[in-house]
Enzyme design. Sequence first.
Site, PDB file in Angstrom:
ATOM      1  N   GLU B 280       0.843  -1.204   0.000  1.00  0.00           N
ATOM      2  CA  GLU B 280       0.000   0.000   0.000  1.00  0.00           C
ATOM      3  C   GLU B 280       0.874   1.249   0.000  1.00  0.00           C
ATOM      4  O   GLU B 280       1.897   1.297   0.681  1.00  0.00           O
ATOM      5  CB  GLU B 280      -0.872  -0.054   1.260  1.00  0.00           C
ATOM      6  CG  GLU B 280      -1.785   1.123   1.456  1.00  0.00           C
ATOM      7  CD  GLU B 280      -2.768   0.872   2.615  1.00  0.00           C
ATOM      8  OE1 GLU B 280      -3.099  -0.305   2.891  1.00  0.00           O
ATOM      9  OE2 GLU B 280      -3.183   1.850   3.254  1.00  0.00           O
ATOM     10  N   HIS B 357     -10.076   3.086   2.819  1.00  0.00           N
ATOM     11  CA  HIS B 357      -9.180   3.420   3.922  1.00  0.00           C
ATOM     12  C   HIS B 357     -10.012   3.802   5.140  1.00  0.00           C
ATOM     13  O   HIS B 357     -11.018   4.493   5.019  1.00  0.00           O
ATOM     14  CB  HIS B 357      -8.304   4.613   3.519  1.00  0.00           C
ATOM     15  CG  HIS B 357      -7.487   5.176   4.652  1.00  0.00           C
ATOM     16  ND1 HIS B 357      -7.676   6.443   5.157  1.00  0.00           N
ATOM     17  CD2 HIS B 357      -6.486   4.631   5.370  1.00  0.00           C
ATOM     18  CE1 HIS B 357      -6.807   6.657   6.140  1.00  0.00           C
ATOM     19  NE2 HIS B 357      -6.074   5.582   6.296  1.00  0.00           N
TER      20      HIS B 357
END
Lengths: 455, 455
Positions: B280, B357
Amino acid sequence: MATITGVRVEDVRFPTSVTADGSDAMNKDGDYSAAYVVLETDAPDPGDPGSTLGGYGLTFTIGRGNDIVAEAARQQAAALVGRDVDELAADMGAVYRDLTSDSQMRWLGPEKGVVHLSLAAVLNAAWDLVARRAGKPLWRVLVDMTPEELVDVADLRYLSDALTREDALKILREREGTKQERIAHLERTGYPVYTTSAGWLGYSDAKLRRLCQEAVDAGYQHVKLKVGADLDEDVRRLAIAREVLGPDRALMIDANQVWDVPQAIEWMRELARFDPLWIEEPTSPDDILGHAAVRRAVAPVGVATGEHCHNRVMFKQLFQAEAIDYCQLDTGRLASINEIVAVLLLAAKFGVPVCPHAGGVGLCEMVQHVSVLDYVAIGGDLEGRVTEYVDHLHEHFTDPCVVADKGAGTAYVLPSLPGYSTQMYEDSLDRFRFPHGTYWVRDAPVRDTSEHVPH
Amino acid sequence: MATITGVRVEDVRFPTSVTADGSDAMNKDGDYSAAYVVLETDAPDPGDPGSTLGGYGLTFTIGRGNDIVAEAARQQAAALVGRDVDELAADMGAVYRDLTSDSQMRWLGPEKGVVHLSLAAVLNAAWDLVARRAGKPLWRVLVDMTPEELVDVADLRYLSDALTREDALKILREREGTKQERIAHLERTGYPVYTTSAGWLGYSDAKLRRLCQEAVDAGYQHVKLKVGADLDEDVRRLAIAREVLGPDRALMIDANQVWDVPQAIEWMRELARFDPLWIEEPTSPDDILGHAAVRRAVAPVGVATGEHCHNRVMFKQLFQAEAIDYCQLDTGRLASINEIVAVLLLAAKFGVPVCPHAGGVGLCEMVQHVSVLDYVAIGGDLEGRVTEYVDHLHEHFTDPCVVADKGAGTAYVLPSLPGYSTQMYEDSLDRFRFPHGTYWVRDAPVRDTSEHVPH
């Protein structure tokens, strides 16, 4: 020894919306504004006996929210108070890293938007201070640096897939031996400019025709017009401009982001017949792949962008994707010389001419230093280069830019006074400080100047 | 009739840096914060007899500068005062366009940074208000919309080269007939989550091992760790995590933007042996082409990004460039539901799973609504989807998210109370309001909490 003793940040706004100066398809009524940073010191100013040395920098906005940028600048600049000016000057790369290393503030971008605009203002003031302390115009401070010194100033983070430190040094070393020739050339001719003063969208056809003629009479070889609000109007206005300019002068057009990608391509099919040199900001400034698609479709018309390109990582990709023919970096949007040098190096590596965005407030004063730096030490070429010039608001600056035709077309005359040319007169601040300057309190026409009501 | 009578914006900060919660390679000492917007009305709250109806929304920051975001939100939200709630609710697309049509404020982005974060907070509050007025959780307001209504809400500007209005309607119409089945499924199982609570960089090996074991014991099938500060440490920490998780549970890793592109590829060569599901934020969130290069190099490890992806135009390009395997949109960074729906539609068109997120403050509360909306009405699939969950700061919310293992792995339990789940207790505000809340005045450990000193 010279110590930074304080910071003053001003919210300065000029009522440009009253006369439609600066009007375009996206921005119909901007009040040209500056978040203006003053770094105060306890040392005498070598350029102005009797005064103390200061650093003066700004970023440009178009009105509401300028107070927010000013507050961000105030918070960022506070880190410079108490620092020694000569220590800063010796390692401006470290100053940049210090100011950008606050991860809490970084979250608000990162490296974009308000906190990046405000950082530009603070670092512009720091660079102005460094140049004043050296007693040189900023462009000369920069071209006097060795390749290693200039690379140490540049922010190369996130660029190494396109430009390594070694690549950068190689570019600078190639220019090193011939810098003086190019300086001498610019001292003779100045740095070529184009004018946007003729073509704001809010102007009448008669005013457009008159201003185009005045541009021709003043020696301009390049004139830029705003487009994108209405296709029929654009056709009519471009016909007027092309008629006045004749076939040989360059005509540029600027859509200020109003189109989607397919719409830009379609619209340009109609406007191509006026033979524009470039279409500027055809779509969202974030749309790298969109710019590349437009560029493929509208060639041989060029694509230009950059005034809203928020950082070096975006420019890197515009170059990698072969999305633009002209790089219009902005001295109030990139984080000052540290990030600008990185973009100039990238542009040189990819062979894209840099034609900086200017106008606004104080941008012309700054871009002349950047363009001279580019030609003398980095890009090394004037071919395809022309820097924006707009003839308003210069009267507020103590060392305003000067354009003149020295026989090679209208050009910026090289700045010669110490600094980045971004100091404003205190009288101007007193008049246009928002909302308590005398203009806003006493002279503003009756209209809504509220901070809080979008329209 | 219900009128918005006032706006209150709070700068709320929690001292998370004290315990290294939230520490990663880029952000070592964040104080999780919220710019928190309250829209006050004169109508009774159907969900809370005796109270007046309000809308509560926030964006997330990590400390310094939260005041700047709060001020921007204050200016933007003022445009909603005096507006009728039912009129707003009937055309939230128009509300979005009103709030984004101030070209002077737009200049400060455009559509990024502080003014976009603050816009998210204001619009999140408006959507919360609309859902409370309707007496439904926000996800249900949205899935109850017709395809036309949902598309009218979405901001499709600058997307038509990738997604037209017709494309969007087609996607939504395909899901229309089977929405109820998917709602029923989620009511049984919840929406699958992963945990990041185990892997903050500031935690010791012993704490990391214990937290990984607790995650396994709690039924998590996915655990995420922070990496990127030191390669040897990463290898040691990933070995611990993989040992505790065993070979079948998914391990994700997150570099929080610390690498250049070549460095990301090199580093991942060493970490691939721990079989991560994704890496990520391997590099700058602006680097679309860089993410694409990393993705090509590290496959079959996936690439995930999005928490700093500032708008739909950037996501469009991440999809067009085939740069990511997982879309991690952020409910505090995108301009609320209007922009989120556009990104969900783009993701559906390009077949990229959305794994929002979360963490921070209030993000978990919001993403559960977004993930349910995506599964029920847009993406229509749970394959490859897993939404972030972090187990802190929920105690400040009146309707905190709940995770439970109902037999299909740990999952968000569907929110059932009216709104967007983002109302905070007034007691929490009184304690953590910055800088005058009782915590900051009385209880904070002695340390530098100055606004002005980066470190």
